[in-house]
Design a protein around this motif. Structure first.
Motif, short mmCIF file in Angstrom:
data_model
loop_
_atom_site.label_atom_id
_atom_site.label_comp_id
_atom_site.label_asym_id
_atom_site.label_seq_id
_atom_site.Cartn_x
_atom_site.Cartn_y
_atom_site.Cartn_z
N ASP A 223 6.52 1.76 3.29
CA ASP A 223 5.53 1.29 4.25
C ASP A 223 4.13 1.24 3.65
N VAL A 224 3.77 2.25 2.88
CA VAL A 224 2.45 2.27 2.24
C VAL A 224 2.33 1.11 1.25
N ILE A 225 3.36 0.91 0.44
CA ILE A 225 3.34 -0.19 -0.53
C ILE A 225 3.25 -1.53 0.19
N GLY A 226 4.05 -1.72 1.22
CA GLY A 226 4.03 -2.99 1.95
C GLY A 226 2.68 -3.29 2.56
N TRP A 227 2.04 -2.26 3.13
CA TRP A 227 0.73 -2.46 3.74
C TRP A 227 -0.31 -2.80 2.68
N ALA A 228 -0.27 -2.08 1.55
CA ALA A 228 -1.22 -2.36 0.47
C ALA A 228 -1.00 -3.77 -0.09
N GLU A 229 0.25 -4.18 -0.25
CA GLU A 229 0.53 -5.53 -0.76
C GLU A 229 0.03 -6.60 0.20
N ALA A 230 0.04 -6.31 1.50
CA ALA A 230 -0.43 -7.25 2.51
C ALA A 230 -1.95 -7.26 2.64
N GLY A 231 -2.63 -6.34 1.96
CA GLY A 231 -4.09 -6.32 1.98
C GLY A 231 -4.69 -5.02 2.44
N GLY A 232 -3.93 -4.19 3.17
CA GLY A 232 -4.42 -2.89 3.61
C GLY A 232 -5.38 -2.98 4.78
N PRO A 233 -6.12 -1.91 5.03
CA PRO A 233 -7.02 -1.85 6.20
C PRO A 233 -7.99 -3.02 6.24
N GLY A 234 -8.11 -3.59 7.43
CA GLY A 234 -9.04 -4.70 7.63
C GLY A 234 -8.45 -6.06 7.36
N LEU A 235 -7.35 -6.11 6.60
CA LEU A 235 -6.74 -7.40 6.27
C LEU A 235 -5.34 -7.53 6.83
N ALA A 236 -4.68 -6.42 7.07
CA ALA A 236 -3.31 -6.44 7.59
C ALA A 236 -3.11 -5.24 8.50
N GLU A 237 -2.29 -5.42 9.49
CA GLU A 237 -1.94 -4.31 10.38
C GLU A 237 -0.96 -3.38 9.66
N PRO A 238 -1.12 -2.08 9.83
CA PRO A 238 -0.15 -1.17 9.21
C PRO A 238 1.18 -1.24 9.94
N PRO A 239 2.27 -0.93 9.28
CA PRO A 239 3.57 -0.86 9.97
C PRO A 239 3.49 0.16 11.09
N ALA A 240 4.16 -0.11 12.19
CA ALA A 240 4.11 0.78 13.35
C ALA A 240 4.53 2.20 12.99
N THR A 241 5.54 2.33 12.15
CA THR A 241 6.00 3.67 11.77
C THR A 241 4.92 4.42 10.99
N LEU A 242 4.13 3.70 10.21
CA LEU A 242 3.08 4.35 9.43
C LEU A 242 1.94 4.82 10.34
#
Length: 134
Positions: free
Chosen positions: A99-118
């Motif tokens: 989940d952390v890797i996926g969120w970072a790959e998508a841009g992270g805070p401000g650019l992508a929503e975090p996975p709900a589980t995260l």
């Protein structure tokens, strides 16, 4: 007149700050977690991200009772959009790492929503926690 860029290697990417202090990364505290493997996976993912995110380690971030802690810092663009660092606690298994890797790959805070589980693993930074206790 020559103008030099402040950051010659481009804008600051999303950065994962991985705690490896007194409790995080400690096999005695969490013997079922492959701490070295987790860090290696995060680093490999960052290396393969074409600069979209970076990984660094630090000593103790503070909330030891919620180890392993990873702070997801927004990129320069994420900060421009008003995002702040997200603190993730209990990042102990492959699902949390994914989940952390996926969120970072998508841009992270401000650019992508975090996975709900995260979002369920998000914790207050230590200074915020101290303010709430007063």
């Amino acid at each position: 007149m020559t103008t030099l860029a402040i950051r010659p290697f481009g804008p600051r990417p999303c950065t994962l700050v991985v705690c490896r202090g007194c409790c995080c990364g400690d096999a005695r505290k969490h013997p079922g977690t492959d701490h070295a493997g987790q860090l290696a996976r995060l680093r490999r993912a960052a290396e393969g991200s074409d600069g979209r995110f970076a990984v660094r380690t630090t000593d103790c971030l503070g909330p030891c009772g919620q180890a392993n802690v990873i702070v997801v810092q927004p990129s320069a663009e994420g900060r421009r959009r008003g995002a702040r660092a997200a603190w993730i606690g209990w990042a102990l298994d492959d699902d949390a790492t994914d989940d952390v890797i996926g969120w970072a790959e998508a841009g992270g805070p401000g650019l992508a929503e975090p996975p709900a589980t995260l979002t369920l693993q998000m914790i207050a930074p230590p200074s915020d926690a101290r303010r709430r206790m007063r």
